[in-house]
Design a protein around this motif. Structure first.
Motif, PDB file in Angstrom:
ATOM      1  N   PRO A 281       0.790  -1.237   0.000  1.00 33.50           N
ATOM      2  CA  PRO A 281       0.000   0.000   0.000  1.00 33.50           C
ATOM      3  C   PRO A 281       0.822   1.286   0.000  1.00 33.50           C
ATOM      4  O   PRO A 281       0.369   2.302  -0.488  1.00 33.50           O
ATOM      5  N   ASP A 282       2.045   1.237   0.520  1.00 31.44           N
ATOM      6  CA  ASP A 282       2.860   2.454   0.561  1.00 31.44           C
ATOM      7  C   ASP A 282       3.804   2.539  -0.650  1.00 31.44           C
ATOM      8  O   ASP A 282       4.803   3.244  -0.611  1.00 31.44           O
ATOM      9  N   LEU A 283       3.449   1.884  -1.727  1.00 32.86           N
ATOM     10  CA  LEU A 283       4.273   1.883  -2.936  1.00 32.86           C
ATOM     11  C   LEU A 283       4.599   3.294  -3.436  1.00 32.86           C
ATOM     12  O   LEU A 283       5.760   3.573  -3.726  1.00 32.86           O
ATOM     13  N   PRO A 284       3.626   4.202  -3.510  1.00 35.24           N
ATOM     14  CA  PRO A 284       3.980   5.555  -3.970  1.00 35.24           C
ATOM     15  C   PRO A 284       5.038   6.217  -3.086  1.00 35.24           C
ATOM     16  O   PRO A 284       5.955   6.875  -3.600  1.00 35.24           O
ATOM     17  N   ASN A 285       4.932   6.036  -1.779  1.00 29.16           N
ATOM     18  CA  ASN A 285       5.936   6.615  -0.874  1.00 29.16           C
ATOM     19  C   ASN A 285       7.312   6.020  -1.142  1.00 29.16           C
ATOM     20  O   ASN A 285       8.316   6.727  -1.135  1.00 29.16           O
ATOM     21  N   ARG A 286       7.363   4.721  -1.368  1.00 31.08           N
ATOM     22  CA  ARG A 286       8.648   4.061  -1.653  1.00 31.08           C
ATOM     23  C   ARG A 286       9.259   4.590  -2.947  1.00 31.08           C
ATOM     24  O   ARG A 286      10.466   4.785  -3.029  1.00 31.08           O
ATOM     25  N   VAL A 287       8.427   4.817  -3.938  1.00 27.86           N
ATOM     26  CA  VAL A 287       8.928   5.338  -5.213  1.00 27.86           C
ATOM     27  C   VAL A 287       9.501   6.731  -5.007  1.00 27.86           C
ATOM     28  O   VAL A 287      10.613   7.033  -5.448  1.00 27.86           O
ATOM     29  N   PHE A 288       8.772   7.596  -4.308  1.00 30.09           N
ATOM     30  CA  PHE A 288       9.241   8.968  -4.088  1.00 30.09           C
ATOM     31  C   PHE A 288      10.474   9.027  -3.197  1.00 30.09           C
ATOM     32  O   PHE A 288      11.290   9.921  -3.332  1.00 30.09           O
ATOM     33  N   GLN A 289      10.631   8.064  -2.288  1.00 29.55           N
ATOM     34  CA  GLN A 289      11.790   8.038  -1.403  1.00 29.55           C
ATOM     35  C   GLN A 289      12.997   7.354  -2.036  1.00 29.55           C
ATOM     36  O   GLN A 289      14.078   7.359  -1.469  1.00 29.55           O
ATOM     37  N   GLY A 290      12.796   6.762  -3.190  1.00 32.66           N
ATOM     38  CA  GLY A 290      13.892   6.072  -3.866  1.00 32.66           C
ATOM     39  C   GLY A 290      14.174   4.692  -3.298  1.00 32.66           C
ATOM     40  O   GLY A 290      15.203   4.097  -3.615  1.00 32.66           O
ATOM     41  N   SER A 291      13.285   4.164  -2.450  1.00 30.98           N
ATOM     42  CA  SER A 291      13.512   2.837  -1.865  1.00 30.98           C
ATOM     43  C   SER A 291      12.689   1.757  -2.562  1.00 30.98           C
ATOM     44  O   SER A 291      12.529   0.660  -2.059  1.00 30.98           O
ATOM     45  N   PHE A 292      12.208   2.075  -3.751  1.00 28.08           N
ATOM     46  CA  PHE A 292      11.386   1.134  -4.513  1.00 28.08           C
ATOM     47  C   PHE A 292      12.235   0.000  -5.059  1.00 28.08           C
ATOM     48  O   PHE A 292      13.327   0.214  -5.563  1.00 28.08           O
ATOM     49  N   THR A 293      11.730  -1.198  -4.935  1.00 31.27           N
ATOM     50  CA  THR A 293      12.320  -2.357  -5.596  1.00 31.27           C
ATOM     51  C   THR A 293      11.217  -3.022  -6.396  1.00 31.27           C
ATOM     52  O   THR A 293      10.040  -2.754  -6.189  1.00 31.27           O
ATOM     53  N   ASN A 294      11.595  -3.881  -7.297  1.00 32.04           N
ATOM     54  CA  ASN A 294      10.587  -4.572  -8.107  1.00 32.04           C
ATOM     55  C   ASN A 294       9.654  -5.381  -7.227  1.00 32.04           C
ATOM     56  O   ASN A 294      10.068  -5.967  -6.232  1.00 32.04           O
ATOM     57  N   ILE A 295       8.410  -5.421  -7.629  1.00 30.94           N
ATOM     58  CA  ILE A 295       7.410  -6.198  -6.917  1.00 30.94           C
ATOM     59  C   ILE A 295       7.051  -7.392  -7.790  1.00 30.94           C
ATOM     60  O   ILE A 295       6.698  -7.221  -8.956  1.00 30.94           O
ATOM     61  N   THR A 296       7.163  -8.556  -7.222  1.00 37.95           N
ATOM     62  CA  THR A 296       6.784  -9.758  -7.944  1.00 37.95           C
ATOM     63  C   THR A 296       5.438 -10.223  -7.406  1.00 37.95           C
ATOM     64  O   THR A 296       5.313 -10.520  -6.219  1.00 37.95           O
ATOM     65  N   LEU A 297       4.447 -10.240  -8.264  1.00 36.05           N
ATOM     66  CA  LEU A 297       3.125 -10.700  -7.866  1.00 36.05           C
ATOM     67  C   LEU A 297       3.015 -12.178  -8.180  1.00 36.05           C
ATOM     68  O   LEU A 297       3.259 -12.603  -9.300  1.00 36.05           O
ATOM     69  N   LYS A 298       2.669 -12.947  -7.163  1.00 36.18           N
ATOM     70  CA  LYS A 298       2.551 -14.394  -7.365  1.00 36.18           C
ATOM     71  C   LYS A 298       1.281 -14.698  -8.154  1.00 36.18           C
ATOM     72  O   LYS A 298       0.269 -14.007  -8.023  1.00 36.18           O
ATOM     73  N   PRO A 299       1.329 -15.741  -8.962  1.00 37.93           N
ATOM     74  CA  PRO A 299       0.099 -16.141  -9.653  1.00 37.93           C
ATOM     75  C   PRO A 299      -0.901 -16.691  -8.640  1.00 37.93           C
ATOM     76  O   PRO A 299      -0.523 -17.394  -7.713  1.00 37.93           O
ATOM     77  N   ILE A 300      -2.141 -16.341  -8.805  1.00 42.57           N
ATOM     78  CA  ILE A 300      -3.192 -16.803  -7.907  1.00 42.57           C
ATOM     79  C   ILE A 300      -3.785 -18.063  -8.533  1.00 42.57           C
ATOM     80  O   ILE A 300      -4.622 -17.993  -9.423  1.00 42.57           O
ATOM     81  N   ARG A 301      -3.304 -19.208  -8.081  1.00 44.69           N
ATOM     82  CA  ARG A 301      -3.723 -20.491  -8.632  1.00 44.69           C
ATOM     83  C   ARG A 301      -3.918 -21.499  -7.496  1.00 44.69           C
ATOM     84  O   ARG A 301      -3.218 -21.459  -6.501  1.00 44.69           O
ATOM     85  N   THR A 302      -4.847 -22.425  -7.710  1.00 50.46           N
ATOM     86  CA  THR A 302      -5.109 -23.474  -6.715  1.00 50.46           C
ATOM     87  C   THR A 302      -4.283 -24.722  -6.976  1.00 50.46           C
ATOM     88  O   THR A 302      -4.059 -25.512  -6.077  1.00 50.46           O
ATOM     89  N   GLY A 303      -3.873 -24.909  -8.215  1.00 47.51           N
ATOM     90  CA  GLY A 303      -3.205 -26.139  -8.601  1.00 47.51           C
ATOM     91  C   GLY A 303      -4.186 -27.144  -9.189  1.00 47.51           C
ATOM     92  O   GLY A 303      -3.786 -28.196  -9.668  1.00 47.51           O
ATOM     93  N   ASN A 304      -5.458 -26.820  -9.162  1.00 48.46           N
ATOM     94  CA  ASN A 304      -6.498 -27.670  -9.739  1.00 48.46           C
ATOM     95  C   ASN A 304      -6.871 -27.078 -11.087  1.00 48.46           C
ATOM     96  O   ASN A 304      -7.401 -25.969 -11.152  1.00 48.46           O
ATOM     97  N   ARG A 305      -6.614 -27.827 -12.159  1.00 43.37           N
ATOM     98  CA  ARG A 305      -6.828 -27.296 -13.515  1.00 43.37           C
ATOM     99  C   ARG A 305      -8.240 -26.816 -13.781  1.00 43.37           C
ATOM    100  O   ARG A 305      -8.447 -25.766 -14.373  1.00 43.37           O
ATOM    101  N   SER A 306      -9.210 -27.594 -13.355  1.00 47.18           N
ATOM    102  CA  SER A 306     -10.596 -27.208 -13.666  1.00 47.18           C
ATOM    103  C   SER A 306     -10.999 -25.926 -12.946  1.00 47.18           C
ATOM    104  O   SER A 306     -11.779 -25.142 -13.472  1.00 47.18           O
ATOM    105  N   ILE A 307     -10.465 -25.705 -11.771  1.00 45.76           N
ATOM    106  CA  ILE A 307     -10.754 -24.454 -11.051  1.00 45.76           C
ATOM    107  C   ILE A 307      -9.909 -23.316 -11.613  1.00 45.76           C
ATOM    108  O   ILE A 307     -10.395 -22.204 -11.798  1.00 45.76           O
TER     109      ILE A 307
END
Length: 90
Positions: free
Chosen positions: A12-38
């Motif tokens: 949530p504080d991503l904008p503050n991190r960007v302005f402060q220069g402390s931003f690092t890449n954010i890796t978003l995990k895939p939202i998966r159950t592991g069940n193909r049909s779902i």
């Protein structure tokens, strides 16, 4: 717009991190159950999962990046019924 909001739901504080220069890449995990049909409804799973993260933020709580997709799915089914598997605009 949901795609743009995803990083903010986890950091949530991503904008503050960007302005402060402390931003690092954010890796978003895939939202998966592991069940193909779902997981074919992966877009709906992700949308629900991120909605729940944003709801936490709205209540003044911190996000839970490691929140189980299964718990998210169960919560969605309990609150919205099987309509969670239907396509909707996001």
């Amino acid at each position: 717009m949901v795609g743009v909001g995803k990083p903010f739901a986890i950091v949530p504080d991503l904008p503050n991190r960007v302005f402060q220069g402390s931003f690092t890449n954010i890796t978003l995990k895939p939202i998966r159950t592991g069940n193909r049909s779902i997981d074919k409804s992966a877009a709906m799973l992700e949308l629900g999962w991120y909605e729940q993260q944003l709801k936490r933020l709205g209540k003044g709580k911190l996000p839970k990046p490691d929140y189980s997709v299964w718990l998210s799915l169960i919560y969605s089914i309990l609150t919205q019924g099987i309509s969670v598997f239907k396509k909707r605009r996001g």
